[in-house]
Write a protein that holds these residues in place. Structure first.
Motif, PDB file in Angstrom:
ATOM      1  N   GLU A 126       0.762  -1.163  -0.062  1.00 51.01           N
ATOM      2  CA  GLU A 126      -0.150   0.137   0.131  1.00 51.01           C
ATOM      3  C   GLU A 126       0.769   1.246  -0.026  1.00 51.01           C
ATOM      4  OE1 GLU A 126      -3.290  -0.233  -0.096  1.00 51.01           O
ATOM      5  OE2 GLU A 126      -3.237  -2.628  -0.078  1.00 51.01           O
ATOM      6  N   LYS A 127       0.229   2.395  -0.558  1.00 51.59           N
ATOM      7  CA  LYS A 127       1.011   3.828  -0.638  1.00 51.59           C
ATOM      8  C   LYS A 127       0.135   4.738  -0.573  1.00 51.59           C
ATOM      9  CE  LYS A 127       2.163   3.490  -5.518  1.00 51.59           C
ATOM     10  NZ  LYS A 127       3.070   3.235  -6.631  1.00 51.59           N
ATOM     11  N   ILE A 128       0.576   5.996  -0.153  1.00 51.60           N
ATOM     12  CA  ILE A 128      -0.282   7.206  -0.259  1.00 51.60           C
ATOM     13  C   ILE A 128       0.702   8.183  -0.626  1.00 51.60           C
ATOM     14  CG2 ILE A 128      -1.500   8.875   1.223  1.00 51.60           C
ATOM     15  CD1 ILE A 128      -2.038   6.639   3.519  1.00 51.60           C
ATOM     16  N   PRO A 129       0.426   9.199  -1.789  1.00 53.59           N
ATOM     17  CA  PRO A 129       1.155  10.318  -2.073  1.00 53.59           C
ATOM     18  C   PRO A 129       1.299  11.200  -0.831  1.00 53.59           C
ATOM     19  CG  PRO A 129      -0.378   9.401  -3.807  1.00 53.59           C
ATOM     20  CD  PRO A 129      -0.968   8.777  -2.567  1.00 53.59           C
ATOM     21  N   VAL A 130       2.153  11.629  -0.599  1.00 51.97           N
ATOM     22  CA  VAL A 130       2.271  12.838   0.259  1.00 51.97           C
ATOM     23  C   VAL A 130       1.628  14.085  -0.122  1.00 51.97           C
ATOM     24  CG1 VAL A 130       4.360  14.270   1.468  1.00 51.97           C
ATOM     25  CG2 VAL A 130       4.588  11.924   0.931  1.00 51.97           C
ATOM     26  N   ALA A 131       1.534  14.330  -1.433  1.00 60.45           N
ATOM     27  CA  ALA A 131       0.907  15.348  -1.805  1.00 60.45           C
ATOM     28  C   ALA A 131      -0.861  15.235  -1.803  1.00 60.45           C
ATOM     29  CB  ALA A 131       0.964  15.543  -3.278  1.00 60.45           C
ATOM     30  N   ASP A 132      -1.121  14.180  -1.290  1.00 57.28           N
ATOM     31  CA  ASP A 132      -2.480  13.941  -1.032  1.00 57.28           C
ATOM     32  C   ASP A 132      -2.865  13.997   0.487  1.00 57.28           C
ATOM     33  OD1 ASP A 132      -3.059  13.574  -3.673  1.00 57.28           O
ATOM     34  OD2 ASP A 132      -3.136  11.177  -3.559  1.00 57.28           O
ATOM     35  N   ILE A 133      -1.694  14.044   1.375  1.00 52.59           N
ATOM     36  CA  ILE A 133      -2.146  14.199   2.735  1.00 52.59           C
ATOM     37  C   ILE A 133      -2.629  15.481   3.042  1.00 52.59           C
ATOM     38  CG2 ILE A 133      -1.106  13.873   4.897  1.00 52.59           C
ATOM     39  CD1 ILE A 133       0.897  12.070   3.974  1.00 52.59           C
ATOM     40  N   LYS A 134      -3.797  15.296   3.745  1.00 53.59           N
ATOM     41  CA  LYS A 134      -4.417  16.736   4.101  1.00 53.59           C
ATOM     42  C   LYS A 134      -4.421  17.287   5.703  1.00 53.59           C
ATOM     43  CE  LYS A 134      -6.221  16.743  -0.062  1.00 53.59           C
ATOM     44  NZ  LYS A 134      -5.693  17.693  -1.168  1.00 53.59           N
ATOM     45  N   GLY A 135      -4.004  16.360   6.398  1.00 51.41           N
ATOM     46  CA  GLY A 135      -3.859  16.819   7.910  1.00 51.41           C
ATOM     47  C   GLY A 135      -3.360  15.638   8.609  1.00 51.41           C
ATOM     48  N   LEU A 171      -0.257   8.329  22.548  1.00 56.64           N
ATOM     49  CA  LEU A 171       0.675   7.472  21.328  1.00 56.64           C
ATOM     50  C   LEU A 171      -0.113   7.727  20.080  1.00 56.64           C
ATOM     51  CD1 LEU A 171       2.214   4.493  23.267  1.00 56.64           C
ATOM     52  CD2 LEU A 171       3.397   6.667  22.703  1.00 56.64           C
ATOM     53  N   ALA A 172      -1.170   8.001  20.006  1.00 54.99           N
ATOM     54  CA  ALA A 172      -2.089   7.952  18.795  1.00 54.99           C
ATOM     55  C   ALA A 172      -2.041   9.266  17.699  1.00 54.99           C
ATOM     56  CB  ALA A 172      -3.326   7.739  19.172  1.00 54.99           C
ATOM     57  N   PHE A 173      -1.985   8.853  16.578  1.00 50.31           N
ATOM     58  CA  PHE A 173      -1.749   9.854  15.514  1.00 50.31           C
ATOM     59  C   PHE A 173      -2.302   9.274  14.328  1.00 50.31           C
ATOM     60  CE2 PHE A 173       2.191   8.016  15.325  1.00 50.31           C
ATOM     61  CZ  PHE A 173       2.490   7.912  13.934  1.00 50.31           C
ATOM     62  N   SER A 174      -2.758  10.296  13.617  1.00 51.28           N
ATOM     63  CA  SER A 174      -3.800   9.814  11.940  1.00 51.28           C
ATOM     64  C   SER A 174      -3.388  10.891  11.008  1.00 51.28           C
ATOM     65  CB  SER A 174      -5.172   9.562  12.352  1.00 51.28           C
ATOM     66  OG  SER A 174      -5.554   8.833  13.215  1.00 51.28           O
ATOM     67  N   ILE A 175      -3.086  10.492   9.696  1.00 49.89           N
ATOM     68  CA  ILE A 175      -3.065  11.396   8.829  1.00 49.89           C
ATOM     69  C   ILE A 175      -4.281  11.011   7.854  1.00 49.89           C
ATOM     70  CG2 ILE A 175      -0.668  11.288   8.995  1.00 49.89           C
ATOM     71  CD1 ILE A 175      -0.726   9.351   6.570  1.00 49.89           C
ATOM     72  N   THR A 176      -4.932  12.442   7.461  1.00 48.69           N
ATOM     73  CA  THR A 176      -6.224  12.210   6.613  1.00 48.69           C
ATOM     74  C   THR A 176      -5.680  12.437   5.157  1.00 48.69           C
ATOM     75  OG1 THR A 176      -6.677  14.624   7.187  1.00 48.69           O
ATOM     76  CG2 THR A 176      -7.661  12.788   8.494  1.00 48.69           C
ATOM     77  N   TYR A 177      -6.344  11.926   4.214  1.00 51.73           N
ATOM     78  CA  TYR A 177      -5.762  12.123   2.764  1.00 51.73           C
ATOM     79  C   TYR A 177      -7.101  12.089   1.791  1.00 51.73           C
ATOM     80  CZ  TYR A 177      -5.933   6.868   2.906  1.00 51.73           C
ATOM     81  OH  TYR A 177      -6.171   5.687   3.130  1.00 51.73           O
ATOM     82  N   ASP A 178      -7.016  12.564   0.798  1.00 57.19           N
ATOM     83  CA  ASP A 178      -8.012  12.871  -0.292  1.00 57.19           C
ATOM     84  C   ASP A 178      -8.936  13.585   0.096  1.00 57.19           C
ATOM     85  OD1 ASP A 178      -7.579   9.402  -1.743  1.00 57.19           O
ATOM     86  OD2 ASP A 178      -6.792  11.458  -2.369  1.00 57.19           O
ATOM     87  N   VAL A 179      -9.965  13.098   0.875  1.00 52.14           N
ATOM     88  CA  VAL A 179     -11.161  13.736   1.515  1.00 52.14           C
ATOM     89  C   VAL A 179     -11.215  13.362   2.923  1.00 52.14           C
ATOM     90  CG1 VAL A 179     -12.822  14.231  -0.442  1.00 52.14           C
ATOM     91  CG2 VAL A 179     -12.882  12.040   0.985  1.00 52.14           C
ATOM     92  N   GLU A 180     -11.702  13.992   3.993  1.00 48.71           N
ATOM     93  CA  GLU A 180     -11.606  14.078   5.071  1.00 48.71           C
ATOM     94  C   GLU A 180     -12.057  12.447   5.700  1.00 48.71           C
ATOM     95  OE1 GLU A 180     -10.276  15.757   7.311  1.00 48.71           O
ATOM     96  OE2 GLU A 180      -9.833  17.461   5.943  1.00 48.71           O
ATOM     97  N   GLU A 181     -12.762  11.806   4.836  1.00 48.97           N
ATOM     98  CA  GLU A 181     -13.498  10.560   5.286  1.00 48.97           C
ATOM     99  C   GLU A 181     -12.202   9.312   5.563  1.00 48.97           C
ATOM    100  OE1 GLU A 181     -16.316   9.509   2.469  1.00 48.97           O
ATOM    101  OE2 GLU A 181     -17.534  11.183   2.754  1.00 48.97           O
TER     102      GLU A 181
END
Length: 630
Positions: A505-514, A538-548
């Motif tokens: 799996e991979k996520i483009p850095v440019a698509d990371i929103k928050g 210790l919890a953190f999340s990255i959102t991408y594309d849309v907030e969902e």
């Protein structure tokens, strides 16, 4: 399968569970099957239960029928002395199903009986217990401790004692050798092993808490005998039986005063404060009986001094016991993320008592070095606390090493260290130095940014979100070398640094929103009420594309949390804000400032820049070489 009807799918942690039949019917059928007198049907039902209990809807239906209490009764009615293949199979499925049901957080761990806890511990301790039963029993005990850490009730204390008994009587000799081999090995202890060592140390030391929180009972003959035993061990007195009541009472009061009790007519009142309570009496008695010569020397040496210069043994012992309790954090529940353990703990069976014996003699030595009087008591105790804390921070691996180091750190050395730290603080607060710091900050911040990105490129192993730790799945995440892609995927536990090509799996850095942290993370909101503060930190999340859409993380340690949140902030063009970044920046600034000021050692730095002198009245001060040549 056991039930055959239309399928229902539920996704949990990436695994697809298949329930055949509606959860309510399924729960009813399994409940009846477990109660069956037919051993085969009963075993098949428990086996099926262990599989389908991971589904939360089924778990709710089964628990609503008191199915979990049925499993508890099976455990409580079992005979751990009679093991067979059939017993091992049934008990494995029973305990696995019970663990899966409890993992959903529908029923509290606090409601389990002492009989059940003792049975679980009995399975762990029994030599003929199957390894699969022991594993799930340890999972159950661990979950019970973690769920009860905020309330140190009598039930939890019982659990602590059982856990300690498990280590002490079943694995003590070989396990302590293992701990010592791990600690003394040339390589550094890994984070997970450091956490286990910390928990073992914390749970063991917390067994002292009941004594620490119990005041002396003046009506207890046993406690009064110990007090008088301290007095009699210190002073060789004539036979007290031949003395009158008044004479004997006067003699006792005089000797208790020499021992350093504030209330010499009723010394028990000195031990009414909690903490340290009865633990102070225990440490004094241990010192007097284990090292009688040192005890007598301490008391007699001080009783021969002037009253204002004598070091009161009892008062000092009570305060020293309290200091050791605070340093060793006795009474504090173990943290889920803690890893700060003392290697010396694994070299001593009775660390608290042995440390006291070394430190009470250190206190007497420091008292003499400071030429202290009764008015200086608090100052002496502050110095002793500093001596102990500084020595333990060097991680001595044995009591003898601790004793040598702490005695070498005498009062004059403490004064030198304090002076050095004070001068360093004064230097770093001078206006020219503060201005220099501001000029150096951008360069050092860039260095930290590059380190964070390099760390993300190396990657980190994460555990999938679950309320249990032992059987979690693992996944790996890393940043591509060109800093354009985040690659991640499931991995096996023995794969330390998987190649980037194996992460599907991979996520483009440019698509990371928050970037979200703590209770704002989606996976923390979903499990609201189940997560404690350590997990939230210790919890953190990255959102991408849309907030969902989001990728959710639970960092292995606070260090990894800081590294990843800083690194992701750099990728998003934001400022780094972790406490780790601030600490590292301060260290780098301090090192750079020291290097820059080496040539100015012992040269006072003025607060203000020197005044620039006025310009000269004329500038005719150059030499004319042309006239010399002629």
């Amino acid at each position: 399968m056991y039930i055959t009807e239309s399928n229902r799918l539920d996704i949990k942690n990436g695994c697809i569970l298949r329930l055949t039949k509606a959860p309510g019917r399924c729960a009813e059928d399994l409940f009846k099957g477990i109660q069956s007198s037919d051993a085969g049907v009963r075993c098949d039902s428990l086996k099926e239960l262990a599989t389908v209990s991971t589904d939360v809807t089924f778990a709710q239906e089964f628990i609503s029928r008191d199915g979990h209490l049925l499993l508890v009764k099976i455990v409580e009615d079992s005979n751990e002395l009679v093991f067979s293949v059939c017993f091992n199979v049934i008990m494995t499925h029973t305990l696995t199903g019970f663990m899966e049901l409890m993992d959903h957080g529908i029923v509290s761990w606090e409601n389990l009986s002492s009989v059940f806890i003792k049975k679980i511990a009995g399975f762990v301790n029994a030599k003929s217990t199957d390894a699969s039963i022991q594993q799930v029993c340890l999972d159950i005990l661990e979950s019970m401790v973690l769920s009860s850490h905020s309330k140190l009730s009598s039930r939890v204390r019982l659990l602590f004692k059982i856990l300690l008994m498990t280590i002490k009587y079943k694995m003590y000799s070989c396990q302590m050798c293992l701990w010592q081999n791990i600690i003394h090995s040339s390589g550094s202890v890994q984070d997970e092993m450091a956490h286990y060592l910390y928990v073992l140390q914390s749970v063991t030391l917390n067994l002292q808490e009941p004594r620490m929180r119990t005041p002396l009972d003046c009506c207890s003959q046993e406690q009064r005998d110990i007090l008088h035993g301290l007095r009699q061990a210190a002073f060789e007195t004539e036979s007290e039986n031949s003395l009158s009541h008044e004479r004997r009472r006067s003699l006792c009061a005089k000797e208790f005063r020499k021992l350093g009790f504030s209330n010499n007519s009723n010394p028990g009142q000195d031990l009414s404060r909690t903490p340290p309570g009865l633990l102070a009496l225990d440490t004094m008695y241990y010192f007097a009986t284990r090292y009688p010569d040192a005890y007598s020397r301490f008391v007699l040496e001080n009783s021969s001094r002037e009253d204002k210069h004598e070091c009161p043994f009892a008062r000092s012992s009570i305060q020293l016991t309290l200091i050791l309790c605070e340093i060793l954090r006795i009474g504090e529940p173990p943290s889920e993320t803690g890893s700060d353990y003392h290697p010396i703990f694994f070299s001593q069976d009775r660390l608290m008592e042995e440390l006291f014996c070394v430190c009470i003699q250190l206190l007497n030595k420091t008292w003499k070095e400071m030429r202290a009087t009764q008015e200086d008591f608090d100052k002496v105790m502050q110095v002793v606390r500093e001596q102990i804390t500084r020595t333990l921070s060097s991680k001595p691996t044995s009591l003898e090493l601790f004793k040598n180091k702490v005695n070498a750190l005498n009062y004059s050395e403490i004064l030198k260290l304090r002076q050095t730290e004070r001068l360093h603080q004064e230097e770093t607060l001078a206006p020219p130095v503060l201005e220099l710091k501001e000029r150096l900050k951008p360069e050092l911040l860039e260095l930290i940014r590059q380190q964070r990105l390099n760390r993300l490129c190396q990657g980190t192993m994460f555990r999938k979100i679950s309320s249990r730790r032992r059987q979690d799945k693992l996944w790996y995440c890393r940043l591509s070398p060109n800093h354009k892609m985040l690659h991640y995927g499931d991995v096996e536990e023995d794969m330390e640094n998987p190649p980037i090509e194996t992460l599907q799996e991979k996520i483009p850095v440019a698509d990371i929103k928050g970037l979200l942290t703590g209770k704002d993370c989606p996976h923390m909101k979903e499990n609201k009420g189940k997560q404690n503060k350590e997990v939230l930190d210790l919890a953190f999340s990255i959102t991408y594309d849309v907030e969902e859409y989001s990728l959710n993380f639970i960092a292995p340690s606070r260090t990894d949390f800081c590294l990843w949140t800083d690194g992701l902030s750099v990728l998003l063009g934001r400022e780094m804000s972790s406490e780790s970044m601030r600490s590292e920046l301060e260290i780098l600034l301090s090192m750079e400032i020291k290097l820059r000021l080496l040539d100015l050692e012992n040269v006072p730095i003025p607060d203000n820049a020197p005044v620039v002198p006025k310009p000269p009245s004329n500038f005719n001060f150059c030499y004319d070489f042309s006239q010399t040549e002629q």
